[in-house]
Design an enzyme around this catalytic site. Structure first.
Site, PDB file in Angstrom:
ATOM      1  CG  ASP A  46      -0.077  -0.001   2.528  1.00 37.09           C
ATOM      2  OD1 ASP A  46       0.267   1.098   3.000  1.00 37.09           O
ATOM      3  OD2 ASP A  46       0.227  -1.095   3.052  1.00 37.09           O
TER       4      ASP A  46
ATOM      5  CG  ASP B  78       1.832   4.961   5.739  1.00 36.47           C
ATOM      6  OD1 ASP B  78       1.570   3.940   6.398  1.00 36.47           O
ATOM      7  OD2 ASP B  78       2.113   6.049   6.249  1.00 36.47           O
TER       8      ASP B  78
END
Length: 290
Positions: free
Chosen positions: A210, A212
């Site tokens: 991802d 973040d």
């Protein structure tokens, strides 16, 4: 030359390597308590291997409660010479996209609730972690990842946070913009420091899941999204690990970077002042010198 043994610390699916001969789950007792789980040992392409689920099968340990000292001690007791850490991470860089791998070479340690050393009162030691990963081992991971077709980045700074919560937006922006971190995770510290104290070569492979919370187009971290990406990454990680025996070989020369001699001048406590109880606990970690 000594026998090589590759130890892999990872999550679900990273101890299920096709072709592992003589596979056996072994329980290892250590003076630092029980490791996260039993350790799967076997041989792959003529090279001894050990696989340790960092969080335990079924994911029973949080990043804070992982028994890091017991894990490293157990691998050392089994004869592991080279540790490959594989972990899910968030990315602070647009070009380090979900699904990519990063060969980490630096850390910023923001953990605060973990035991970070095998040494202390009774036997004091200070090892250098200026360069906390082994370039030789990292290069092997880079080549193995490239050979499997993974989009891999060579070099990156890993921000180790305590967790288990993910970052606030303000923290994410600070780590990215002010501190220059490239990826963020919760498990490589104090793991890397302990591996150095145990004179083990250590390489860290970050699997990006991802962006973040800093990325304006991706919003907050979504665990469902992370798990979906993680499953794909795990398959790629297995392919990468399967190529390491051929690259590293069954015999191990002394590390050209000195990882396996990190304690040479690190122990400061005079022999006559060393605590015998502490010394007994260090039998695997520092037995070469003590």
């Amino acid at each position: 030359m000594a026998d090589a043994m590759i130890g892999v610390i990872g999550g679900s699916g990273l101890y299920e390597i096709d072709g592992l001969e003589g596979a056996e789950w072994q329980k290892v007792e250590t003076p630092w308590g029980a490791p996260s789980d039993a350790i799967l040992t076997g041989t792959l392409d003529g090279v001894k291997m050990a696989f340790l689920p960092r969080h335990g099968r079924g994911h029973v340990h949080s990043p804070t409660t992982v028994p890091y000292r017991a894990n490293i001690d157990a691998l050392k007791r089994l004869g592991v010479t080279d540790v490959i850490s594989v972990s899910a991470c968030g990315s602070f860089r647009e070009e380090m996209a979900p699904g990519d791998f990063v060969i980490v070479d630096q850390f910023i340690d923001r953990t605060f609730a973990r035991e970070k050393s095998f040494f202390g009162t009774g036997c004091v030691a200070h090892v250098s972690v200026a360069h906390p990963t082994c370039p030789r081992l990292g290069a092997a991971c880079l080549e193995a990842a490239k050979d499997t077709g993974i989009n891999v980045h060579n070099g990156g700074t890993y921000l180790a946070m305590e967790g288990p919560q993910f970052s606030t937006l303000a923290e994410s922006k600070m780590y990215r913009d002010s501190w220059g971190a490239d990826v963020i995770g919760m498990t490589n510290m104090p793991e890397a420091k302990l591996a150095r104290e145990a004179e083990l070569c250590y390489a860290s492979v970050a699997m990006i899941t991802d962006y973040d919370s800093w990325h304006p187009d991706h919003g907050e971290v979504d665990v469902t999204q992370i798990i979906a990406t993680l499953m794909g990454n795990a398959a790629h990680a297995r392919d990468m690990v399967a190529k390491l025996p051929a690259l590293l070989g069954a015999e191990r020369a002394p590390c050209p970077h000195g990882c396996d001699r990190a304690l040479e001048y690190a122990i400061l406590t005079a022999p006559e002042a060393r605590d015998k109880t502490v010394m007994a606990k260090l039998d695997a970690v520092a037995g070469r010198l003590l």
